[in-house]
Write a protein that holds these residues in place. Sequence first.
Motif, PDB file in Angstrom:
ATOM      1  N   LYS A 173       0.705  -1.208   0.177  1.00 21.81           N
ATOM      2  CA  LYS A 173       0.096   0.179  -0.038  1.00 21.81           C
ATOM      3  C   LYS A 173       0.669   1.218  -0.014  1.00 21.81           C
ATOM      4  N   ILE A 174       1.271   1.664  -1.214  1.00 18.65           N
ATOM      5  CA  ILE A 174       2.053   2.766  -1.405  1.00 18.65           C
ATOM      6  C   ILE A 174       1.334   4.007  -2.493  1.00 18.65           C
ATOM      7  N   LEU A 175       1.413   5.237  -1.818  1.00 18.96           N
ATOM      8  CA  LEU A 175       1.023   6.413  -2.717  1.00 18.96           C
ATOM      9  C   LEU A 175       2.346   6.930  -3.299  1.00 18.96           C
ATOM     10  N   VAL A 176       2.409   6.472  -4.282  1.00 19.50           N
ATOM     11  CA  VAL A 176       3.712   6.943  -4.969  1.00 19.50           C
ATOM     12  C   VAL A 176       4.007   8.516  -5.080  1.00 19.50           C
ATOM     13  N   LEU A 200       3.310  10.642  -2.859  1.00 20.85           N
ATOM     14  CA  LEU A 200       3.797  11.114  -1.477  1.00 20.85           C
ATOM     15  C   LEU A 200       5.138  10.781  -1.194  1.00 20.85           C
ATOM     16  N   LEU A 201       5.770   9.950  -1.987  1.00 20.23           N
ATOM     17  CA  LEU A 201       7.293   9.603  -1.623  1.00 20.23           C
ATOM     18  C   LEU A 201       8.007  10.594  -2.268  1.00 20.23           C
ATOM     19  N   GLU A 202       9.418  10.617  -1.430  1.00 18.92           N
ATOM     20  CA  GLU A 202      10.409  11.724  -1.739  1.00 18.92           C
ATOM     21  C   GLU A 202      11.814  10.770  -1.928  1.00 18.92           C
ATOM     22  N   THR A 203      12.251  11.367  -2.750  1.00 19.18           N
ATOM     23  CA  THR A 203      13.661  10.448  -3.206  1.00 19.18           C
ATOM     24  C   THR A 203      14.656  11.031  -1.987  1.00 19.18           C
ATOM     25  N   LYS A 204      15.186   9.686  -1.599  1.00 18.86           N
ATOM     26  CA  LYS A 204      15.997   9.487  -0.462  1.00 18.86           C
ATOM     27  C   LYS A 204      17.430   8.714  -0.846  1.00 18.86           C
ATOM     28  N   SER A 205      18.495   8.940   0.191  1.00 15.68           N
ATOM     29  CA  SER A 205      19.533   8.195  -0.144  1.00 15.68           C
ATOM     30  C   SER A 205      19.942   7.697   1.329  1.00 15.68           C
ATOM     31  N   ILE A 206      20.677   6.373   1.256  1.00 17.02           N
ATOM     32  CA  ILE A 206      21.209   5.883   2.220  1.00 17.02           C
ATOM     33  C   ILE A 206      22.535   5.798   2.462  1.00 17.02           C
ATOM     34  N   ARG A 207      23.175   6.276   3.173  1.00 17.94           N
ATOM     35  CA  ARG A 207      24.999   5.936   2.914  1.00 17.94           C
ATOM     36  C   ARG A 207      25.139   4.932   4.230  1.00 17.94           C
ATOM     37  N   SER A 208      24.457   4.854   5.337  1.00 16.80           N
ATOM     38  CA  SER A 208      24.712   3.756   6.261  1.00 16.80           C
ATOM     39  C   SER A 208      23.315   3.503   6.952  1.00 16.80           C
ATOM     40  N   LEU A 209      23.356   2.394   7.745  1.00 17.46           N
ATOM     41  CA  LEU A 209      22.229   2.197   8.695  1.00 17.46           C
ATOM     42  C   LEU A 209      22.744   1.972  10.050  1.00 17.46           C
ATOM     43  N   GLU A 210      21.874   2.321  10.766  1.00 15.88           N
ATOM     44  CA  GLU A 210      22.076   2.251  12.293  1.00 15.88           C
ATOM     45  C   GLU A 210      21.047   1.208  12.854  1.00 15.88           C
ATOM     46  N   SER A 211      21.338   0.520  14.037  1.00 14.42           N
ATOM     47  CA  SER A 211      20.336   0.013  14.690  1.00 14.42           C
ATOM     48  C   SER A 211      19.288   0.939  14.910  1.00 14.42           C
ATOM     49  N   VAL A 269      11.970   6.947  -2.153  1.00 17.24           N
ATOM     50  CA  VAL A 269      12.448   6.168  -3.280  1.00 17.24           C
ATOM     51  C   VAL A 269      13.771   6.096  -3.128  1.00 17.24           C
ATOM     52  N   ILE A 270      14.438   4.995  -3.204  1.00 13.82           N
ATOM     53  CA  ILE A 270      15.891   4.893  -3.278  1.00 13.82           C
ATOM     54  C   ILE A 270      16.410   4.365  -4.696  1.00 13.82           C
ATOM     55  N   GLU A 271      17.178   4.862  -5.441  1.00 12.34           N
ATOM     56  CA  GLU A 271      17.543   4.343  -6.671  1.00 12.34           C
ATOM     57  C   GLU A 271      19.065   4.218  -6.943  1.00 12.34           C
TER      58      GLU A 271
END
Length: 211
Positions: free
Chosen positions: A9-12, A14-25, A33-35
Motif C-alpha cells: 500500500k504505497i501512494l507514489v 507522496l514519496l520523496e527521493t532519499k539516499s542511504i549512506r549507512s544504517l544504524e540499529s 524512493v531509493i535508486e
Amino acid sequence: MKFKIEQPKILVELLETKSIRSLESKDEISNGVIENTTIESQDAIRVSMDKMIFRNVTITESSLEQIELTDIVFENCDFSNVNFSSSFMHRIEFRNCKLIGTSFSQSRFQNVRFLDCLGDYSNFRFATFKQAGFEDCSLISADYYNSTFQKICFTRCNIDQAYMIGSKLMGVDLSDCTFDELSVELQDLDGCMISSHQASTFVGLMGMIIR
C-alpha cells in the motif's frame, strides 16, 4: 493461486527521493524512493522501513537482522549473501531481484511475493509463510528446512535440490515447478499436489523401485 496476496500500500505521489549512506540499529525510514545505489558493509539490527520503493539497489557484505519491512517494493535489487534473519515482512514485493545465498532464516512473511527472482542457495530455515508466493523464480538448492507454510504458492519455479525436510506441504501445488531432486520426507508430502511426471521423484521415499 486460491488465495489473495495483498499488494504493498504505497501512494507514489507522496514519496520523496532519499539516499542511504549507512544504517544504524533501530533506524526508521519511510515514504521514500531509493535508486541506483550500493550500500556496503552494514551491521544493524531492528531497522524499520515502510512505504518505500527500492530500484537498482545493491547491498553487499551486510547483516540486517530483525529488519521490519512493511509496504515495500524492491525492483532489480541485488541482496545476495545479505543476512536478513529473524526479519518481519508484510505486503512486500521482490521484483527481478538477485537473492543468491541470502539468509531469511527464522523470518516471517505475510503477503509477500517474489517475482522473477534469482534465489539459488537462499536460506529460509524455520521461516513462516502466510499468504506468500514465488513466481517464475530460480530456487535451486534453496533451504526451507522446518519452515511453516500457511497459504504459499510456487508457480513455474525451478526448485531443483531444494531442501524442504520438516516443512509440511499440505495444499502446496508444485505441479508446474521444475525439479529432478527434492529433499523431503514422506510424511511431509501428505496433501501436496504434483504432476504425474514428477511422481517418480518421490517413489524412493515409499521404498519402491521403478524398472
